[in-house]
Design a protein around this motif. Structure first.
Motif, PDB file in Angstrom:
ATOM      1  N   ARG A 297     -32.396 -20.812 -67.886  1.00 57.78           N
ATOM      2  CA  ARG A 297     -33.181 -21.602 -66.938  1.00 57.78           C
ATOM      3  C   ARG A 297     -32.334 -22.016 -65.736  1.00 57.78           C
ATOM      4  NH1 ARG A 297     -38.491 -21.002 -67.228  1.00 57.78           N
ATOM      5  NH2 ARG A 297     -38.379 -22.535 -65.553  1.00 57.78           N
ATOM      6  N   ILE A 298     -31.074 -22.321 -65.951  1.00 59.71           N
ATOM      7  CA  ILE A 298     -30.197 -22.665 -64.828  1.00 59.71           C
ATOM      8  C   ILE A 298     -30.038 -21.450 -63.912  1.00 59.71           C
ATOM      9  CG2 ILE A 298     -27.814 -23.222 -64.205  1.00 59.71           C
ATOM     10  CD1 ILE A 298     -27.728 -25.077 -66.617  1.00 59.71           C
ATOM     11  N   ASN A 299     -29.854 -20.275 -64.500  1.00 56.30           N
ATOM     12  CA  ASN A 299     -29.767 -19.047 -63.701  1.00 56.30           C
ATOM     13  C   ASN A 299     -31.071 -18.772 -62.964  1.00 56.30           C
ATOM     14  OD1 ASN A 299     -27.144 -18.558 -64.538  1.00 56.30           O
ATOM     15  ND2 ASN A 299     -27.758 -17.271 -66.266  1.00 56.30           N
ATOM     16  N   HIS A 300     -32.171 -19.283 -63.507  1.00 52.83           N
ATOM     17  CA  HIS A 300     -33.498 -19.132 -62.894  1.00 52.83           C
ATOM     18  C   HIS A 300     -33.675 -20.078 -61.718  1.00 52.83           C
ATOM     19  CE1 HIS A 300     -37.617 -17.743 -62.858  1.00 52.83           C
ATOM     20  NE2 HIS A 300     -38.096 -18.956 -63.045  1.00 52.83           N
ATOM     21  N   GLY A 301     -32.726 -21.030 -61.565  1.00 49.67           N
ATOM     22  CA  GLY A 301     -32.781 -21.950 -60.434  1.00 49.67           C
ATOM     23  C   GLY A 301     -33.159 -23.370 -60.781  1.00 49.67           C
ATOM     24  N   ASP A 302     -33.296 -23.696 -62.070  1.00 48.39           N
ATOM     25  CA  ASP A 302     -33.679 -25.052 -62.470  1.00 48.39           C
ATOM     26  C   ASP A 302     -32.496 -26.006 -62.385  1.00 48.39           C
ATOM     27  OD1 ASP A 302     -36.225 -24.165 -63.045  1.00 48.39           O
ATOM     28  OD2 ASP A 302     -35.808 -23.841 -65.168  1.00 48.39           O
ATOM     29  N   HIS A 306     -33.350 -30.537 -66.034  1.00 46.31           N
ATOM     30  CA  HIS A 306     -34.632 -29.915 -66.358  1.00 46.31           C
ATOM     31  C   HIS A 306     -34.428 -28.742 -67.318  1.00 46.31           C
ATOM     32  CE1 HIS A 306     -36.524 -31.514 -62.350  1.00 46.31           C
ATOM     33  NE2 HIS A 306     -36.344 -32.456 -63.269  1.00 46.31           N
ATOM     34  N   ALA A 307     -33.367 -27.983 -67.094  1.00 46.82           N
ATOM     35  CA  ALA A 307     -33.070 -26.854 -67.977  1.00 46.82           C
ATOM     36  C   ALA A 307     -32.788 -27.334 -69.393  1.00 46.82           C
ATOM     37  CB  ALA A 307     -31.886 -26.062 -67.440  1.00 46.82           C
ATOM     38  N   SER A 308     -32.091 -28.458 -69.511  1.00 41.31           N
ATOM     39  CA  SER A 308     -31.800 -29.027 -70.832  1.00 41.31           C
ATOM     40  C   SER A 308     -33.081 -29.462 -71.526  1.00 41.31           C
ATOM     41  CB  SER A 308     -30.851 -30.214 -70.696  1.00 41.31           C
ATOM     42  OG  SER A 308     -29.606 -29.818 -70.159  1.00 41.31           O
ATOM     43  N   LEU A 309     -33.966 -30.095 -70.768  1.00 45.61           N
ATOM     44  CA  LEU A 309     -35.249 -30.528 -71.321  1.00 45.61           C
ATOM     45  C   LEU A 309     -36.056 -29.334 -71.803  1.00 45.61           C
ATOM     46  CD1 LEU A 309     -37.441 -32.845 -71.637  1.00 45.61           C
ATOM     47  CD2 LEU A 309     -38.243 -32.145 -69.368  1.00 45.61           C
ATOM     48  N   TYR A 310     -36.127 -28.321 -70.978  1.00 50.07           N
ATOM     49  CA  TYR A 310     -36.909 -27.133 -71.310  1.00 50.07           C
ATOM     50  C   TYR A 310     -36.353 -26.443 -72.560  1.00 50.07           C
ATOM     51  CZ  TYR A 310     -39.659 -22.905 -70.387  1.00 50.07           C
ATOM     52  OH  TYR A 310     -40.544 -21.857 -70.481  1.00 50.07           O
TER      53      TYR A 310
END
Length: 355
Positions: A297-302, A306-310
């Protein structure tokens, strides 16, 4: 000097182009959300059809007062989103047989003012393009963590896609070619529809444009749980229907869920007495899964938070998804028909963004 046309001519051309599009909105007890949805549709489209699935909140009467064509589904049959969309498209074609494409939209969504023109241009760019979808956003992503999760889920990659969601512009010829959506599916009908489209030689395109504003209105863990249970049910049904095909549609999802929720815990706990507890280290796999999803998700731009939550809720979500799979298998074994798994609150009062 200009050519005497200017902005007025551009607007006239856009209105003329929108006559090629019909809009089908579907809902059940969406209250003010539905009013906002129908009000966001341009008057210049060929026709608006609203399909109601047994609402008791006055939606039908209000829509008819606005001069909108309403289809009320027979309550003696089970309601599905696919059944509602097909019924709306059939009514649209009966009234405007020359219409070329249809924008389907859920009644809890507001259509962006520029979307239909953008989507039509993208559809026209390729004659084998069956579906065009854009960015669906949550209206209140900061209201709850569950709304935030939905907003992140809607943020799909740009370009040729394998599937669309409930909001999309669909070419009528393509819809006819594959016989419409499968009305027996209680969930996951759009990816299954897109699967048949792709197998028939059509393509699905996700464009970089605002499409709709959605109101998930999820405030309780139980709502999130039921929504994930519904996803698991969809995976199981896809796997049952297409698991033996070359693409093995749904198989990977079902296998992953079963491995993480049944196989791994059973091995870790079941072997603990034989391994002096060493097998419990297998439960560390959940941390590895979390880190993998978070990095993606971080690589996706989050944002990192938010990435941790997801990632956290993706791991947790496998458990209600497993329940959905087991529910489908149980119903299949006993010859029972699955019923809708709903999570939404109703009726709704639309708030102003940021309130």
């Amino acid at each position: 000097m200009g050519d005497g046309c200017g902005r007025d001519c551009v607007m006239t051309a856009e209105k003329s182009a929108l006559q090629r599009i019909g809009v089908v909105a579907i809902a059940r007890n969406e209250g003010d959300r539905l009013k906002q949805c129908l009000s966001s549709i341009p008057d210049s489209v060929a026709r608006i059809v609203y399909v109601d699935s047994g609402s008791d909140d006055g939606s039908v009467a209000w829509a008819r007062e606005q001069g909108i064509d309403v289809v009320e589904l027979d309550t003696s049959q089970g309601f599905t989103a696919a059944r509602a969309r097909n019924a709306g498209i059939r009514r649209l074609l009966a009234c405007v047989p020359e219409v070329e494409c249809v924008q389907v939209v859920d009644g809890d969504c507001e259509i962006d003012a520029t979307w239909l023109s953008t989507a039509l241009e993208a559809l026209d760019a390729d004659e084998r393009r069956a579906v065009v979808c854009g960015r669906r956003r949550e209206r209140f992503p900061e209201a709850t963590i569950f709304n935030r999760l939905c907003d992140m889920e809607w943020n799909t990659p740009i370009g040729e896609a394998r599937a669309c969601g409930g909001d999309a512009l669909i070419r009528i010829d393509a819809w006819r070619d594959v016989g419409g959506l499968d009305e027996t599916l209680i969930a996951g009908e759009e990816p299954e529809f897109c699967l048949r489209l792709r197998r028939a030689g059509w393509s699905i395109q996700r464009v970089d444009a605002e499409m709709t504003l959605h109101d998930a209105d999820m405030h309780r863990l139980t709502q999130w749980w039921r929504r994930n249970k519904r996803s698991g049910h969809a995976y199981a049904e896809w796997n049952h229907r297409y698991g033996a095909d070359a693409e093995r549609f749904g198989t990977r999802d079902v296998r992953s869920i079963i491995e993480w929720t049944i196989v791994l815990p059973a091995l870790a706990i079941g072997l603990a007495w034989l391994t002096w507890g060493v097998s419990l280290l297998l439960l560390g796999g959940y941390i590895m899964l979390y880190r993998r999803i978070r990095a993606h998700r971080i690589n996706h731009g989050d944002e990192a938070s938010h990435a941790s939550l997801y990632a956290r809720y993706c791991v947790l979500g496998k458990f209600p998804q497993c329940l959905g799979i087991l529910t489908y298998w149980f119903n299949q074994a006993w010859g029972r028909r699955s019923t809708l798994i709903e999570y939404k609150s109703s009726p709704a009062v639309v708030r102003e963004a940021g309130t």
